[in-house]
Scaffold this motif. Sequence first.
Motif, short mmCIF file in Angstrom:
data_model
loop_
_atom_site.label_atom_id
_atom_site.label_comp_id
_atom_site.label_asym_id
_atom_site.label_seq_id
_atom_site.Cartn_x
_atom_site.Cartn_y
_atom_site.Cartn_z
N ALA A 1 16.19 6.34 8.54
CA ALA A 1 15.24 5.94 9.58
C ALA A 1 14.16 7.01 9.76
CB ALA A 1 15.97 5.68 10.89
N SER B 1 20.49 1.07 5.20
CA SER B 1 19.47 0.12 5.66
C SER B 1 19.91 -0.67 6.88
CB SER B 1 19.16 -0.88 4.54
OG SER B 1 18.69 -0.24 3.41
N VAL B 2 21.18 -1.09 6.89
CA VAL B 2 21.65 -2.03 7.91
C VAL B 2 22.13 -1.35 9.19
CG1 VAL B 2 23.44 -3.77 8.39
CG2 VAL B 2 22.20 -3.81 6.22
N PRO C 1 21.34 1.25 11.11
CA PRO C 1 20.45 1.55 12.24
C PRO C 1 20.02 0.30 13.02
CG PRO C 1 19.75 2.76 10.29
CD PRO C 1 20.80 1.77 9.84
N HIS C 2 20.06 -0.87 12.39
CA HIS C 2 19.62 -2.11 13.05
C HIS C 2 20.79 -2.93 13.58
CE1 HIS C 2 15.74 -1.24 11.27
NE2 HIS C 2 16.36 -1.10 10.11
N PHE C 3 21.94 -2.81 12.94
CA PHE C 3 23.10 -3.66 13.23
C PHE C 3 24.15 -2.90 14.04
CE2 PHE C 3 26.79 -6.20 11.28
CZ PHE C 3 26.55 -7.33 12.04
#
Length: 152
Positions: free
Chosen positions: A30, A89-90, A92-94
């Motif tokens: 991030a 990838s996932v 930080p968002h999930f």
Amino acid sequence: MNSTFFYASIMFVAGLGIPLMAALNGGLGAKLQSPALAATILFLVGLAVSVTYLFTVEGASTGLTKANIPWYLYFGGFFVMFYILSITSVAPHFGISNAVSFVLLGQLVAMSLIDHYGLVGALQYSLNSQRLIGLALMAAGVFMVVGRSTNI
């Protein structure tokens, strides 16, 4: 020391590191705005550590020159790379809990199939009713952990 306890302890500690690695690498990805760059840095650090371990603990190896190694045994790196890029990838968002919980669910399915069929040379342990119940309980646990924070 009992080897079962020793091996279980090592794997428990390794398991503790997976969410920490996910959080660290997710944060790095991030900040860098590049999951691929973060994954590359992770692998460079890992390469340095593994090469140091190889030469200080095991010594120079002639393993690569040995014949009779099935080609598919070299594909472990593909799966670890997919995992690292995915979690970086996932997560930080999930969320770390959600991401790692679904990784755990995938591991449960894969380990059951690998063990049941003795795939890729693994020891064969047939699925029986006790193991199936345990897997169902673990899967239910995964969904209970993520159920409160996702719309699944």
